[in-house]
Design an enzyme around this catalytic site. Structure first.
Site, short mmCIF file in Angstrom:
data_model
loop_
_atom_site.label_atom_id
_atom_site.label_comp_id
_atom_site.label_asym_id
_atom_site.label_seq_id
_atom_site.Cartn_x
_atom_site.Cartn_y
_atom_site.Cartn_z
N SER A 13 0.83 -1.20 0.00
CA SER A 13 0.00 0.00 0.00
C SER A 13 0.86 1.24 0.00
O SER A 13 2.06 1.18 0.24
CB SER A 13 -0.95 -0.02 1.20
OG SER A 13 -0.21 0.11 2.39
N CYS A 14 0.23 2.36 -0.27
CA CYS A 14 0.87 3.67 -0.36
C CYS A 14 1.75 3.91 0.87
O CYS A 14 1.28 3.67 1.98
CB CYS A 14 -0.21 4.74 -0.46
SG CYS A 14 0.39 6.43 -0.36
N PRO A 15 2.96 4.41 0.74
CA PRO A 15 3.61 4.89 -0.49
C PRO A 15 4.57 3.86 -1.10
O PRO A 15 5.37 4.21 -1.96
CB PRO A 15 4.41 6.08 0.04
CG PRO A 15 4.86 5.63 1.39
CD PRO A 15 3.77 4.73 1.92
N MET A 16 4.48 2.61 -0.67
CA MET A 16 5.47 1.62 -1.10
C MET A 16 5.55 1.39 -2.62
O MET A 16 6.66 1.29 -3.16
CB MET A 16 5.23 0.28 -0.38
CG MET A 16 5.44 0.35 1.10
SD MET A 16 7.02 1.09 1.46
CE MET A 16 8.07 -0.09 0.66
N ASP A 40 -2.80 -2.00 -5.19
CA ASP A 40 -3.32 -0.82 -4.49
C ASP A 40 -4.03 0.07 -5.51
O ASP A 40 -3.40 0.59 -6.44
CB ASP A 40 -2.14 -0.08 -3.84
CG ASP A 40 -2.56 1.24 -3.24
OD1 ASP A 40 -3.77 1.44 -3.00
OD2 ASP A 40 -1.68 2.09 -3.00
#
Lengths: 75, 131
Positions: A13-16, A40
């Protein structure tokens, strides 16, 4: 399409996903294409926005069985 | 467009940590120069022990499951990633003095500075964000 590198950001999930995309883009040359797999839903807007910031081009985006695929050509 | 993002972290809960480090990491991954000024409770976010035990807001503890389900990275993981991407951490000297903290109480790689240090950096930043 000639893909130089593929990264799998599914399940992240964000920001990965963006961090992974950035790191992978640093390793390819201008004009080469990075393939990104993600799940995501935020990446649908985040990856194009990220590409725009860096002047990169999204050549194609498709969804296959809930996996989002992006093909980004490095500027 | 400015290539510089300035962030003030003034709160020290788990949600605050995510707000600060998600934006910082995303900005750094977008080739921006990023500096975070940690002040008051915000210092908790880079405190060696504190950062591992950040609390959820009262009554919101049920979100713990959602964090797990969404596979959200932990705060220490985000911090490490931010530093790896070149995000600069500035701890507020005055707050440290008030709270009796020294540089050794914080994670490696931070700098200590005052308000003017941050303002000088932030004058050319856009956006400047406060959390």
């Amino acid at each position: 399409m000639n893909v130089s590198k593929t990264i799998d950001a599914t399940g992240l999930s964000c920001p990965m996903p963006i961090v992974k995309v950035k790191k992978a883009m640093d390793t390819i040359n201008s004009g080469e294409v990075l393939e990104v797999l993600a799940t995501d839903q935020g990446t649908l807007s985040d990856i194009p926005a990220w590409a725009k910031t860096g002047g990169h081009t999204i050549l194609e985006q498709k969804t296959i069985e809930e996996v989002l695929y992006f093909y980004i050509q490095k500027s | 467009m400015s290539e510089r993002v300035a962030i003030i972290a003034a709160n020290g809960g788990l949600f605050d940590g995510y707000k600060v480090f998600n934006i910082a990491t995303a900005a750094a991954a977008s080739e921006k120069e990023v500096q975070i000024f940690f002040t008051f409770e915000g210092l908790n976010l880079i405190h060696k022990q504190g950062m591992h035990h950040l609390e959820m807001p009262e009554g919101k503890e049920h979100f713990a499951e959602g964090f797990k389900k969404a596979n959200v990275p932990s705060i220490p993981e985000l911090v490490e990633m931010a530093q790896e991407l070149g995000v600069k951490f500035i701890a507020c000297q005055m707050t440290m003095d008030v709270m009796g903290l020294s540089k050794d109480d914080f994670i490696e790689g931070i700098e200590v500075g005052g308000a003017v240090t941050f303002l000088e950096y932030a004058k050319d930043a856009s956006p400047t964000l406060t959390f």
